[in-house]
Design an enzyme around this catalytic site. Structure first.
Site, PDB file in Angstrom:
ATOM      1  N   GLU A 105     -30.027   0.391  33.302  1.00  0.00           N
ATOM      2  CA  GLU A 105     -29.079  -0.579  33.843  1.00  0.00           C
ATOM      3  C   GLU A 105     -29.763  -1.936  33.828  1.00  0.00           C
ATOM      4  OE1 GLU A 105     -27.469   0.608  37.682  1.00  0.00           O
ATOM      5  OE2 GLU A 105     -27.446   2.698  37.020  1.00  0.00           O
ATOM      6  N   GLU A 159     -30.285   8.112  40.479  1.00  0.00           N
ATOM      7  CA  GLU A 159     -30.677   7.762  41.837  1.00  0.00           C
ATOM      8  C   GLU A 159     -30.640   8.943  42.801  1.00  0.00           C
ATOM      9  OE1 GLU A 159     -28.185   4.217  42.317  1.00  0.00           O
ATOM     10  OE2 GLU A 159     -30.003   3.085  41.961  1.00  0.00           O
TER      11      GLU A 159
HETATM   12  C1  GAL Z   1     -27.519   0.992  40.536  1.00  0.00           C
HETATM   13  C2  GAL Z   1     -26.704   2.240  40.412  1.00  0.00           C
HETATM   14  C3  GAL Z   1     -25.321   1.991  39.919  1.00  0.00           C
HETATM   15  C4  GAL Z   1     -24.713   0.825  40.645  1.00  0.00           C
HETATM   16  C5  GAL Z   1     -25.569  -0.364  40.486  1.00  0.00           C
HETATM   17  C6  GAL Z   1     -25.083  -1.553  41.267  1.00  0.00           C
HETATM   18  O1  GAL Z   1     -28.493   1.162  41.485  1.00  0.00           O
HETATM   19  O2  GAL Z   1     -27.317   3.175  39.592  1.00  0.00           O
HETATM   20  O3  GAL Z   1     -24.571   3.155  40.083  1.00  0.00           O
HETATM   21  O4  GAL Z   1     -24.636   1.142  41.990  1.00  0.00           O
HETATM   22  O5  GAL Z   1     -26.839  -0.108  40.996  1.00  0.00           O
HETATM   23  O6  GAL Z   1     -23.816  -1.924  40.979  1.00  0.00           O
END
Ligand code: GAL
Length: 982
Positions: A492, A414
């Site tokens: 993620e 990010e």
């Molecule tokens: C993503 C990020 C993570 C964490 C997650 C939400 O955007 O890469 O580090 O913040 O969201 O928990």
């Protein structure tokens, strides 16, 4: 590198002075010093306080400047060199991790400075050393230009948090080794690869090459177990080594071969040299078309995002804890780790090599807070920051390049996009032409090798996989075509905050369907709670805001599959069940066993079955599908006992279940023999229970059998114990996913929705539920009538200022089996929100909390419509207090649908009829739980609350992801259910 050259650990207690600002004079020896352990974070030792933000920078966005209010820690110690350093040609001072900027003085001379908190720094201190006492001074500032590049979603924890070491470098050193151990299946053997009865894949050809061997030649290289022992006199002599009969490395069968690189061996004896120990894992990483392959086979990541976090030590490494954590991952079918969002302690990678994980190793980089300036000034595209970006990726790759487990490099997280990221990618490609480069923020795929996204919807995922094409984020047609030609992964997905995540199975189904999809990494492995204590001495796990931070992001740091106290959540069990490497399909006559491993056969497993009647095992045994190779399947007949049971008519109220498991046949480094890797069950036969017959006896005053009723028609005592209920309830303590709304929701005024397309502006469910008053229902008795052997109570339930509600009828009948309670709930009025739940509450004595509950129903853990794969029907027993999960922020927990029979203390509850209620036993009401921000805020229990729910709304993952899917939503509708209280 692991070397036998002498080293001196400088870990231990150092003198320490703390200042809340940066501009303070350097203290002298005579100034007052306290003491602080190294490694540590000073904020966890009473100096200042930790602070948590997700995207927000806790200082002004004024790059590259930090504010003057910049907590600063001075660290001082002395040391003297041991005699083992006498022969050293050079001495290096190594820092494995310091957050975020530090300067070093040795014997009063400035040695240098560094940033890059989770990266190693080495200084050559040879000329500054002296005999006897040496004085080392290290000044650490919490904030620096580097902090702009370290905006990861985690605690800000300054300090020297990894080891400090002095390294004696020999006169004939090994300064750098980059060794690559590739593997190819031996021709003619490929068909049988993975079928070896040992459980190991067949052997193949290993190729060892050295992209770098920076050492004082001659250099001797050995791999004793492969009979490799070569000595090269000059760098030009270094040549690839090919070895036959090599077992490959994989996350499933992490075969490592010990190797050594030695110098100073010219005459067969050591002369100023050193020996570096390496562990070779033979594997070849490739992208072929849109497939990501290791050793020629597609890899599916069933991974987790792993931060470095410990409830007491913060990011200070605790090897035992890390190993236990990684073993827990293995036991839950986690096969991959993304090191979010920085290189972990180097030992984590040794453990990953050894235990077996596919690792995506991420650089220490995130500039997410520039979102608040619309990315204006983002370092990722500013030439002034180019060197800093390149420095970070070089230090990342150089430290960890020899690990077999690392199969991809990730540039960071990010950080928007820009030239500096592209330059990092180029640097990696030049340095390591094998491993692909990952970076999610390269949405158009300009400079990365795999297509990666976080939290895309199921539709987008399906489209990327090869389903109906929809536009891809930020891509024009040409860019979309480029992205669709690459392997895809979710860096993620399924955000594990609080009770959840829902929908793991839906994502997995897409990965099964589309080979371009390579699985993903759950966000995230652990909650980051820090152990803290309230003013009155209660220990708890702190999150954002608990340390009085000026800006913070609350409990968004508590979003793991594991709670701060190491307990696995039901979400982890769900993940383990969904991604299990063995999948069973239980037919009437056959069991299909599918091996979903990348390369392991089933030789390391044993297969067991049971036949149970109402949860009691009646027959059991083993079955033998033979050794099933990776990606193959086999069919075995259903055992005779099960076939026989299927044809014999069961008695009323009987259920026969056939359960199968795949278990470890022997111990591993992460689990014992018998550990269940996968399971499945099938209902073989059942017959509904008869509705119990009305008893011959009836009312005796206010008493009806074991119950006493008030004039209002409420049960006020049961088996001589004061109780209350039934009371209709629609409220549940909102989960994080009910309360937050990172993405669109499905709650619209129009419940008829096109599948999967939510309303982007829909408020969080909990907001709408509260707005409609579901947490504060009022009750009006409409009528209560006694019948011969029971009573009928009609109640209208609705919230203040609402024209909608629920009409409830409770019909009590005394039967031979106990008190039968039939409940009909019928909504009235213009309902326009889902319901969190529909059920009734009974208030039972608090004393039950100290006992246990036994039930026949679903278990062993809580489950919900969209997180139900780990649940099975069986007979379970658990302490009442353990039935709910202590989520870091209290919320709905403990629902176990489809109860058959429950016994708790003197009470039993049996469901009858087609619609089986679920149960929850809790020390608190949903309203009490909903008000508490931490477990310690919950009141001292005065009852044991029994909820019998006809249904609950699903969980979803909307805190960061999808709302509850339409098919798992609970929209207002009529429900009828019956229970017998015995
Ligand atoms: C993503 C990020 C993570 C964490 C997650 C939400 O955007 O890469 O580090 O913040 O969201 O928990």
């Amino acid at each position: 590198m692991h070397t036998d050259a002498p080293s001196l650990s400088l870990d231990g207690d150092w003198d320490f002075r703390w200042s809340p600002v940066a501009d303070v004079p350097l203290p002298g020896v005579e100034d007052g010093w306290g003491s602080l352990p190294v490694p540590s974070h000073w904020v966890l030792h009473g100096h200042g306080a930790p602070s948590y933000t997700n995207l927000q920078y806790p200082f002004p966005i004024d790059p590259p400047h930090p504010p003057e209010e910049n907590p600063t820690g001075d660290h001082r110690r002395t040391f003297s060199l041991p005699s083992s350093f006498d022969a050293a040609a050079r001495v290096l001072l190594r820092f494995d991790g310091v957050e975020s900027h530090f300067r070093v003085w040795l014997n009063g001379e400035l040695v240098g400075w560094s940033t890059g908190s989770r990266l190693a720094t080495e200084f050559d201190v040879t000329p500054l050393l002296r005999a006897g006492d040496n004085e080392l001074l290290v000044r650490v500032h919490q904030w620096s230009a580097g902090s702009y590049l370290e905006d990861q979603d985690q605690w800000w924890l300054p300090g020297i948090f990894r080891s400090v070491t002095l390294l004696a470098r020999p006169t004939a050193p090994v300064d750098d080794v980059f060794v690559r151990a590739g593997w190819t299946a031996t021709l003619g053997d490929a068909a049988t690869a993975g079928t070896a009865a040992s459980g190991r894949p067949s052997t193949g050809t290993g190729t060892i090459t050295f992209p770098t061997l920076d050492a004082a030649f001659p250099v001797r290289f050995t791999v004793p177990s492969l009979d490799v022992d070569v000595t090269w006199d000059t760098p030009e002599d270094v040549a690839p080594i090919t070895v036959e009969g090599v077992e490959p490395w994989s996350a499933e069968l992490p075969r490592l071969y010990d190797a050594t690189v030695s110098t100073g061996t010219a005459a067969g004896e050591r002369a100023g040299g050193e020996t570096v120990a390496l562990r070779l894992g033979f594997r070849t990483v490739q992208i072929v078309g849109d497939r990501f392959l290791v050793n020629g086979e597609r890899v599916v990541f069933h991974g987790v995002n792993r931060h470095e976090t410990h409830p007491v030590h913060g990011r200070v490494f605790d090897e035992e804890h890390a190993r236990a954590d990684m073993a827990l991952m293995k036991r839950n079918n986690v096969n991959a780790i993304r090191t979010s969002h920085y290189p972990p302690h180097p030992r984590v990678l040794d453990l990953a090599d050894e235990l077996g994980f596919w690792v995506v190793l991420e650089c220490d980089l995130e500039t997410h807070g520039f979102l608040f300036t619309d990315w204006v000034g983002n370092p990722s595209d500013d030439p002034a920051w180019r060197d800093a970006f390149l420095d970070r990726i070089a230090r990342t790759v150089e430290r960890d390049k020899n690990h077999a487990s690392i199969v991809m490099w990730s540039l960071g997280n990010e950080s928007g996009t820009g030239r500096n990221l592209a330059a990092m990618s180029q640097w990696v490609h030049d340095r390591d032409d094998e491993r692909p480069v990952h970076y999610e923020g390269d949405y158009t795929g300009e400079y990365t090798d795999v297509y990666s996204r976080m939290y895309p919807t199921l539709q987008e995922t399906e489209s990327i996989g090869g389903g109906t094409p929809t536009p891809l984020m930020e891509c024009g047609p040409a860019e979309a075509a480029r992205q669709r030609s690459k392997p895809f992964l979710h860096c993620e997905y399924v955000h594990a905050m609080g009770n959840g995540p829902g929908q793991i199975a839906e994502y997995e189904a897409l990965v099964d369907r589309f080979p371009r999809l390579h699985g993903g990494f759950v966000w995230e492995w652990r909650d980051h709670g820090l152990l803290a204590r309230t003013a009155d001495g209660t220990d708890y796990y702190a999150y954002g805001g608990d340390f009085g931070e000026v800006v913070h992001d609350g409990n968004f740091v508590m979003d793991g599959l594991v709670l701060p106290d190491d307990s696995p959540t039901p979400g982890l069990a769900e993940f383990a069940a969904v991604v299990a490497p063995i999948r069973f399909s239980l037919g009437e006559r056959t069991v299909l066993v599918e091996n979903r491993y990348h390369s392991a056969s089933t030789a390391g497993l044993r297969f067991c079955w049971t036949l149970s009647r109402n949860g009691v095992v009646e027959a059991s045994g083993r079955f033998a599908p033979g050794v099933v190779a990776a990606r193959e399947s086999a069919t075995v007949p259903v055992p005779d006992e099960v076939l026989a049971a299927a044809t014999a008519a069961p008695a009323a109220g009987e259920e026969l279940w056939f359960d199968v498991t795949a278990e470890l046949a022997g111990p591993t480094a992460w689990a014992d023999t018998g550990h269940v890797v996968a399971r499945a069950q099938r209902l073989v036969a059942s017959r509904p229970a008869d509705v119990p017959r009305a008893s011959r006896t009836g009312w005796e005053g206010d008493r009806l059998g074991e119950g006493t009723f008030s004039a209002r028609g409420d049960l006020v005592s049961w088996k001589g114990h004061e109780v209350a209920g039934p009371r209709l309830e629609l409220w549940r303590a909102p989960t994080d996913n009910d309360s937050l709304s990172s993405q669109g929701g499905y709650e619209t005024a129009d419940p008829v929705l096109t599948a999967g397309v939510g309303d982007p502006d829909a408020p969080a469910s909990a907001e709408r539920w509260r707005d409609r008053g579901l947490d504060r229902l009022t009750h009006r008795l409409v009528a209560v009538t006694r019948t011969d052997r029971g009573l009928e109570q009609r109640v209208r339930v609705a919230a203040a200022n609402s024209g909608w509600g629920v009409d409830v009828t409770h019909r009590w009948t005394l039967t031979d089996a106990g008190l039968l309670l039939q409940t009909d709930a019928v909504p009235f009025g213009a309902w326009d929100v889902t319901w969190p739940r529909i059920g009734v509450r009974f208030d039972l004595p608090a004393g039950l909390l100290d006992g246990s509950a036994d039930w026949f129903g679903t278990g062993p853990l809580e489950s919900y419509a969209d997180s139900s794969h780990a649940a099975r029907v069986g007979r379970f027993s658990a302490p009442v207090r353990s039935l709910g999960v202590e989520y870091s922020m209290p919320q709905e927990t403990g629902h176990r649908p489809e109860l058959r029979a429950l016994s708790v203390g003197p009470f039993t509850v049996t469901t009858v009829g087609a619609h089986r209620a679920g149960f929850t036993l809790s020390p608190w009401t949903a309203q009490q739980i909903g008000k508490a921000m931490h477990p310690y805020e919950l009141p001292t229990p005065d009852h044991t609350y029994l909820y019998l729910d006809a249904a609950q709304h699903g969980l979803g993952s909307r805190a960061c992801g999808l709302d509850v899917l339409p098919e798992h939503q609970l929209w207002p509708q009529a429900f009828s259910w019956s229970v017998v209280l015995g």
